[in-house]
Motif scaffolding. Structure first.
Motif, PDB file in Angstrom:
ATOM      1  N   GLY A  22      -0.507   1.285   1.622  1.00 25.43           N
ATOM      2  CA  GLY A  22      -0.592  -0.150   1.383  1.00 25.43           C
ATOM      3  C   GLY A  22       0.734  -0.831   1.143  1.00 25.43           C
ATOM      4  N   ASP A  23       1.804  -0.053   0.966  1.00 25.24           N
ATOM      5  CA  ASP A  23       3.137  -0.645   0.772  1.00 25.24           C
ATOM      6  C   ASP A  23       3.621  -1.301   2.060  1.00 25.24           C
ATOM      7  N   ILE A  24       4.380  -2.367   1.910  1.00 29.39           N
ATOM      8  CA  ILE A  24       5.059  -3.000   3.044  1.00 29.39           C
ATOM      9  C   ILE A  24       6.480  -3.323   2.594  1.00 29.39           C
ATOM     10  N   PHE A  25       7.441  -3.044   3.461  1.00 25.35           N
ATOM     11  CA  PHE A  25       8.848  -3.270   3.144  1.00 25.35           C
ATOM     12  C   PHE A  25       9.418  -4.309   4.096  1.00 25.35           C
ATOM     13  N   ILE A  26      10.431  -5.021   3.614  1.00 25.54           N
ATOM     14  CA  ILE A  26      11.048  -6.082   4.405  1.00 25.54           C
ATOM     15  C   ILE A  26      12.554  -5.877   4.442  1.00 25.54           C
ATOM     16  N   THR A  27      13.153  -6.110   5.596  1.00 22.38           N
ATOM     17  CA  THR A  27      14.610  -6.012   5.721  1.00 22.38           C
ATOM     18  C   THR A  27      15.109  -6.972   6.787  1.00 22.38           C
ATOM     19  N   ASN A  28      16.275  -7.524   6.559  1.00 26.84           N
ATOM     20  CA  ASN A  28      16.957  -8.331   7.578  1.00 26.84           C
ATOM     21  C   ASN A  28      18.460  -8.092   7.539  1.00 26.84           C
ATOM     22  N   ASP A  29      18.857  -7.025   6.889  1.00 23.31           N
ATOM     23  CA  ASP A  29      20.273  -6.722   6.692  1.00 23.31           C
ATOM     24  C   ASP A  29      20.819  -5.935   7.885  1.00 23.31           C
ATOM     25  N   PRO A  30      21.786  -6.497   8.607  1.00 17.55           N
ATOM     26  CA  PRO A  30      22.359  -5.765   9.754  1.00 17.55           C
ATOM     27  C   PRO A  30      22.977  -4.422   9.367  1.00 17.55           C
ATOM     28  N   TYR A  31      23.356  -4.276   8.114  1.00 18.56           N
ATOM     29  CA  TYR A  31      23.991  -3.047   7.673  1.00 18.56           C
ATOM     30  C   TYR A  31      22.997  -2.018   7.142  1.00 18.56           C
ATOM     31  N   THR A  32      21.744  -2.404   6.994  1.00 16.13           N
ATOM     32  CA  THR A  32      20.718  -1.451   6.558  1.00 16.13           C
ATOM     33  C   THR A  32      19.457  -1.624   7.385  1.00 16.13           C
ATOM     34  N   MET A  52      19.945 -15.417   2.844  1.00 20.56           N
ATOM     35  CA  MET A  52      19.612 -14.336   1.912  1.00 20.56           C
ATOM     36  C   MET A  52      19.505 -13.014   2.664  1.00 20.56           C
ATOM     37  N   ILE A  53      19.982 -11.968   1.994  1.00 18.37           N
ATOM     38  CA  ILE A  53      19.984 -10.633   2.571  1.00 18.37           C
ATOM     39  C   ILE A  53      18.898  -9.810   1.892  1.00 18.37           C
ATOM     40  N   LEU A  54      17.995  -9.266   2.702  1.00 14.56           N
ATOM     41  CA  LEU A  54      16.888  -8.449   2.201  1.00 14.56           C
ATOM     42  C   LEU A  54      17.124  -7.021   2.674  1.00 14.56           C
ATOM     43  N   SER A  55      17.538  -6.178   1.779  1.00 12.30           N
ATOM     44  CA  SER A  55      17.972  -4.832   2.151  1.00 12.30           C
ATOM     45  C   SER A  55      16.883  -3.805   1.860  1.00 12.30           C
ATOM     46  N   ALA A  56      15.932  -3.687   2.780  1.00 13.97           N
ATOM     47  CA  ALA A  56      14.849  -2.708   2.659  1.00 13.97           C
ATOM     48  C   ALA A  56      14.136  -2.833   1.315  1.00 13.97           C
ATOM     49  N   VAL A  57      13.646  -4.052   1.045  1.00 12.10           N
ATOM     50  CA  VAL A  57      12.990  -4.375  -0.224  1.00 12.10           C
ATOM     51  C   VAL A  57      11.478  -4.175  -0.092  1.00 12.10           C
ATOM     52  N   LYS A  58      10.856  -3.662  -1.146  1.00 15.13           N
ATOM     53  CA  LYS A  58       9.398  -3.524  -1.140  1.00 15.13           C
ATOM     54  C   LYS A  58       8.770  -4.902  -1.343  1.00 15.13           C
ATOM     55  N   LEU A  59       7.890  -5.287  -0.428  1.00 13.77           N
ATOM     56  CA  LEU A  59       7.249  -6.596  -0.437  1.00 13.77           C
ATOM     57  C   LEU A  59       5.809  -6.520  -0.934  1.00 13.77           C
ATOM     58  N   PHE A  60       5.122  -5.439  -0.592  1.00 12.20           N
ATOM     59  CA  PHE A  60       3.762  -5.181  -1.051  1.00 12.20           C
ATOM     60  C   PHE A  60       3.740  -3.806  -1.712  1.00 12.20           C
ATOM     61  N   SER A  61       2.988  -3.701  -2.799  1.00 12.13           N
ATOM     62  CA  SER A  61       2.825  -2.421  -3.475  1.00 12.13           C
ATOM     63  C   SER A  61       1.340  -2.072  -3.520  1.00 12.13           C
ATOM     64  N   ARG A  62       0.994  -0.989  -2.827  1.00 13.56           N
ATOM     65  CA  ARG A  62      -0.403  -0.534  -2.741  1.00 13.56           C
ATOM     66  C   ARG A  62      -1.339  -1.665  -2.304  1.00 13.56           C
ATOM     67  N   GLY A  63      -0.901  -2.428  -1.332  1.00 11.83           N
ATOM     68  CA  GLY A  63      -1.736  -3.473  -0.739  1.00 11.83           C
ATOM     69  C   GLY A  63      -1.652  -4.824  -1.409  1.00 11.83           C
ATOM     70  N   GLN A  64      -0.947  -4.924  -2.534  1.00  6.61           N
ATOM     71  CA  GLN A  64      -0.864  -6.186  -3.262  1.00  6.61           C
ATOM     72  C   GLN A  64       0.533  -6.786  -3.137  1.00  6.61           C
ATOM     73  N   PRO A  65       0.619  -8.104  -2.866  1.00 11.99           N
ATOM     74  CA  PRO A  65       1.944  -8.732  -2.747  1.00 11.99           C
ATOM     75  C   PRO A  65       2.687  -8.715  -4.071  1.00 11.99           C
ATOM     76  N   ILE A  66       3.980  -8.492  -4.018  1.00 17.28           N
ATOM     77  CA  ILE A  66       4.834  -8.560  -5.203  1.00 17.28           C
ATOM     78  C   ILE A  66       5.297 -10.011  -5.327  1.00 17.28           C
ATOM     79  N   GLU A  67       4.681 -10.752  -6.224  1.00 14.57           N
ATOM     80  CA  GLU A  67       4.858 -12.197  -6.289  1.00 14.57           C
ATOM     81  C   GLU A  67       6.309 -12.593  -6.557  1.00 14.57           C
ATOM     82  N   SER A  68       7.026 -11.808  -7.320  1.00 14.11           N
ATOM     83  CA  SER A  68       8.420 -12.158  -7.618  1.00 14.11           C
ATOM     84  C   SER A  68       9.275 -12.154  -6.353  1.00 14.11           C
ATOM     85  N   VAL A  69       8.996 -11.233  -5.434  1.00 11.95           N
ATOM     86  CA  VAL A  69       9.736 -11.195  -4.170  1.00 11.95           C
ATOM     87  C   VAL A  69       9.366 -12.398  -3.310  1.00 11.95           C
TER      88      VAL A  69
END
Length: 267
Positions: A153-163, A217-234
């Motif tokens: 259920g986890d989902i990760f987000i990235t937009n960093d050219p270096y990662t 903003m740079i998002l370097s392989a950040v966890k966006l969802f944890s076990r299917g639930q959105p991480i509201e702070s992100v």
């Protein structure tokens, strides 16, 4: 790892003339087969070309004492299923995105990797986009390497050219692990151009930028969802740093729908 991804090439001593390692030729063979399977075209055409390469090369090399055994994701029937799943991911992203650059221009791509992050199937889209998805998955695996860091259920987000290897900060990648029971078996991933990710100018693409921090903003392989639930702070960080938060949110959820569709089809 060839067992997990594609045809396994087994060399016999006849190809090792002159004391060579015998590794050069199978790499060419494997590359040809892999290339044919991931052509970003109509699924039936891509699979037809892939099968042609596979069986033609297998027949030619049989006379030289080389056997090619299909296994894992390289099997034509499995490859067909992966192609269909990736195409459905592409359709889901296109039909649910809010931004015209995604649903009209098709500035996006979708793909499926094995558990190691090696590309196993791709949908339609920009070839260069599909080519960065495996790098993004590998960076997520590298960064979140502690036990329990990657869960169903986890989902990760990235937009960093270096990662992750994306082209610029507007191109945002979402990746999702696919678990069969307790075992991680694959990853689904997509990439799409978001209208604005902050930075010094609207649209986040300035010709005057002198460093990446001015682009957004740079998002370097950040966890966006944890076990299917959105991480509201992100989510709050994302919307607070965007001039078009509604479009960002809509395109983000379209990407979430896409990777979840891929997960369901794999399982």
């Amino acid at each position: 790892r060839l067992d997990d991804f594609g045809p396994l090439v087994e060399l016999f001593p006849t190809l090792k003339e002159g004391g060579g390692s015998g590794l050069f030729m199978p790499r060419i063979i494997f590359s040809l087969i892999a290339f044919a399977y991931i052509l970003p075209t109509d699924a039936s055409f891509s699979l037809g070309i892939g099968s042609f390469f596979y069986y033609y090369i297998a027949g030619v090399l049989a006379g030289y004492g080389v056997s090619i055994r299909a296994g894992g994701y390289g099997d034509p029937s499995i490859q067909s299923s992966l192609q269909a799943a990736a195409d459905e991911m592409f359709a889901a992203l296109r039909r649910t995105a809010m931004s015209a650059i995604i649903y009209e221009v098709l500035d996006m791509g979708t793909g499926i990797t094995d558990r190691y992050g090696e590309l196993a199937g791709s949908g339609a889209g920009i070839p260069a986009f599909v080519g960065v998805l495996d790098k993004s998955v590998k960076k997520v695996i590298e960064k979140h390497n502690k036990p329990g860091a990657i869960e169903p259920g986890d989902i990760f987000i990235t937009n960093d050219p270096y990662t992750g290897g994306v082209t610029h900060l507007n191109d945002v990648v979402l990746v999702m692990p696919v678990f069969a029971g307790d075992d991680l078996v694959a990853w689904t991933a997509n990439i799409a151009h978001w209208n604005d990710v902050g930075g010094m100018v609207p649209g986040s693409m300035s010709t005057d930028a002198t460093e990446i921090f001015q682009e957004g903003m740079i998002l370097s392989a950040v966890k966006l969802f944890s076990r299917g639930q959105p991480i509201e702070s992100v989510f709050d960080i994302l919307t607070a740093n965007c001039r078009m938060p509604d479009f960002l949110t809509g395109d983000l959820w379209a990407g979430v729908a896409s990777v979840r569709v891929g997960e369901r089809r794999i399982l």
